[in-house]
Design an enzyme around this catalytic site. Structure first.
Site, PDB file in Angstrom:
ATOM      1  N   GLY A   7     -18.117 -68.678 -14.162  1.00  0.00           N
ATOM      2  CA  GLY A   7     -19.207 -69.251 -14.897  1.00  0.00           C
ATOM      3  C   GLY A   7     -19.617 -68.267 -16.136  1.00  0.00           C
ATOM      4  N   LEU A  16     -19.272 -68.605 -19.305  1.00  0.00           N
ATOM      5  CA  LEU A  16     -19.526 -69.235 -20.541  1.00  0.00           C
ATOM      6  C   LEU A  16     -21.085 -69.788 -20.433  1.00  0.00           C
ATOM      7  CD1 LEU A  16     -16.310 -70.329 -21.857  1.00  0.00           C
ATOM      8  CD2 LEU A  16     -17.267 -68.478 -22.169  1.00  0.00           C
ATOM      9  N   GLY A  17     -21.640 -69.900 -19.260  1.00  0.00           N
ATOM     10  CA  GLY A  17     -22.827 -70.636 -18.868  1.00  0.00           C
ATOM     11  C   GLY A  17     -24.084 -69.677 -19.649  1.00  0.00           C
ATOM     12  N   TYR A  20     -29.644 -80.025  -6.188  1.00  0.00           N
ATOM     13  CA  TYR A  20     -29.542 -78.704  -6.726  1.00  0.00           C
ATOM     14  C   TYR A  20     -30.250 -77.712  -5.725  1.00  0.00           C
ATOM     15  CZ  TYR A  20     -30.405 -74.788  -9.866  1.00  0.00           C
ATOM     16  OH  TYR A  20     -30.587 -73.454 -10.429  1.00  0.00           O
TER      17      TYR A  20
HETATM   18  C1  VAH Z   1     -33.059 -75.935 -13.715  1.00  0.00           C
HETATM   19  N1  VAH Z   1     -33.029 -73.739 -15.027  1.00  0.00           N
HETATM   20  O1  VAH Z   1     -33.852 -76.307 -14.471  1.00  0.00           O
HETATM   21  C2  VAH Z   1     -32.812 -74.418 -13.773  1.00  0.00           C
HETATM   22  C3  VAH Z   1     -33.468 -73.554 -12.867  1.00  0.00           C
HETATM   23  C4  VAH Z   1     -35.933 -73.305 -11.703  1.00  0.00           C
HETATM   24  C5  VAH Z   1     -35.159 -74.155 -12.527  1.00  0.00           C
HETATM   25  O2  VAH Z   1     -33.003 -73.322 -11.471  1.00  0.00           O
HETATM   26  O3  VAH Z   1     -32.453 -76.635 -12.892  1.00  0.00           O
END
Ligand code: VAH
Length: 321
Positions: A12, A14-15, A146
């Site tokens: 990852g 390039l992230g 997530y």
């Molecule tokens: C997001 N930048 O917004 C990430 C992060 C705490 C947020 O994990 O999903």
């Protein structure tokens, strides 16, 4: 601690994090010690910067072959689908975030790698966690796929440490602010986009409400903290899920006001969208006392210093574009 011979794979690369971590690792250990990889094909820019390999982390056999052929001994696995994008395609986000990590952990176990780094997030906390100074052991009932993938990943990291002795270490990053690479699909990304619009157009429509306060961290601090964690003596690491880390906490309106000290012409409007519910489910600030105790973590950038550094560097990038 790192052995003398290092061969580091950044997945990852390039992230948003991977771009800067690759630069920092190459500066510390040498360009040829760090292989950058991402799902995109190599291009002139990636090849010029140093060794690059196109890699889909869902292809375990390809990952294992790369590790063997390049005698990789450390992996920084950063590839993930972030919160907002994940809510658009939950099962794809789960598959990439979970299977990708499991492939890395399994290859690391089978190839007896020395160390693994994997990023978690404050997104592991949900609406029932403390909003202010959320502690390391705050209740973790995430509202997003997530966050679910990150809390599950933390448990897998601890399992591989306890069952196989794999030295995998992790940080719960807050929202990260940087100028080198555009973030993608995050809820906290308004805090990056507002800087670009302050320079390009002088106006920004924020997708979160003005009083939305979130934990944030400047990328310079995040990268330094990551390298400090990875070089801390193993006996000082008491957390084998993932460390709370924070440096900043501000509302969208407070960030706008800080930028307007330098760009008084900046006009900001607020039009919350579906990402508001995600932001509202997270803590407003994080207690990172355990990271400070275990491995001496201490942020350097406050909102003022971060704003100055962002405007300075982004201004130069746009001037030279
Ligand atoms: C997001 N930048 O917004 C990430 C992060 C705490 C947020 O994990 O999903």
């Amino acid at each position: 601690m790192y052995s003398n011979k290092k061969s580091i794979l950044v997945i990852g690369a390039l992230g948003q994090i991977g771009t800067e971590l690759t630069i920092a690792l190459r500066a510390k250990y040498g360009v040829d010690a760090v292989i950058a990889s991402d799902r995109h094909p190599a291009n002139e820019k990636t090849t010029e910067a140093g060794p690059y390999a196109q890699l889909n982390v869902l292809d375990k056999a390809a990952l294992q072959t790369l590790v063997q052929e390049k005698s990789i001994t450390y992996i920084y696995h950063l590839a993930a689908v972030l919160s907002a994008t994940g809510e658009q395609n939950p099962l794809m986000a789960w598959d990439i975030n979970m299977q990708g990590l499991l492939n890395v952990l399994e290859v690391a176990r089978e190839e007896k790698l020395e160390q693994i780094f994997w990023p978690s997030s404050i997104a592991v906390f949900g609406p029932d966690a403390p909003k202010v100074d959320c502690p390391q052991d705050g209740v973790t009932n995430p509202s997003t796929v997530y966050g679910i993938s990150k809390i599950a990943g933390e448990q897998w990291c601890r399992y591989y440490f306890e069952k196989y002795g794999l030295d995998v270490r992790s940080i719960r990053y807050p929202g990260l602010i940087s100028y080198s690479a555009p973030p993608g699909g995050g809820t906290t990304d308004y805090a990056v986009a507002i800087f670009h619009e302050a320079i390009k157009t002088g106006s920004y429509e924020c997708f979160l409400a003005e009083d939305t306060r979130l934990p944030m961290l400047y990328m310079d601090d995040a990268i330094r903290g990551t390298l400090e964690l990875m070089e801390a003596p193993a006996e000082s690491i008491s957390i084998r899920t993932s460390y709370n880390l924070s440096g900043l906490s501000f509302s969208a309106a407070e960030l706008a006001a800080e930028i307007q000290k330098h760009k008084p012409e900046l006009q900001v409007t607020y039009k919350p969208d579906s990402r508001q519910a995600i932001a509202d489910s997270w803590p407003q600030s994080i207690d990172d006392a355990v990271a400070r105790k275990d491995w001496g973590w201490k942020p350097k950038f406050d909102v003022g210093l971060m704003t100055e550094d962002m405007l300075q560097n982004l201004g130069e990038l746009y001037a030279n574009a």
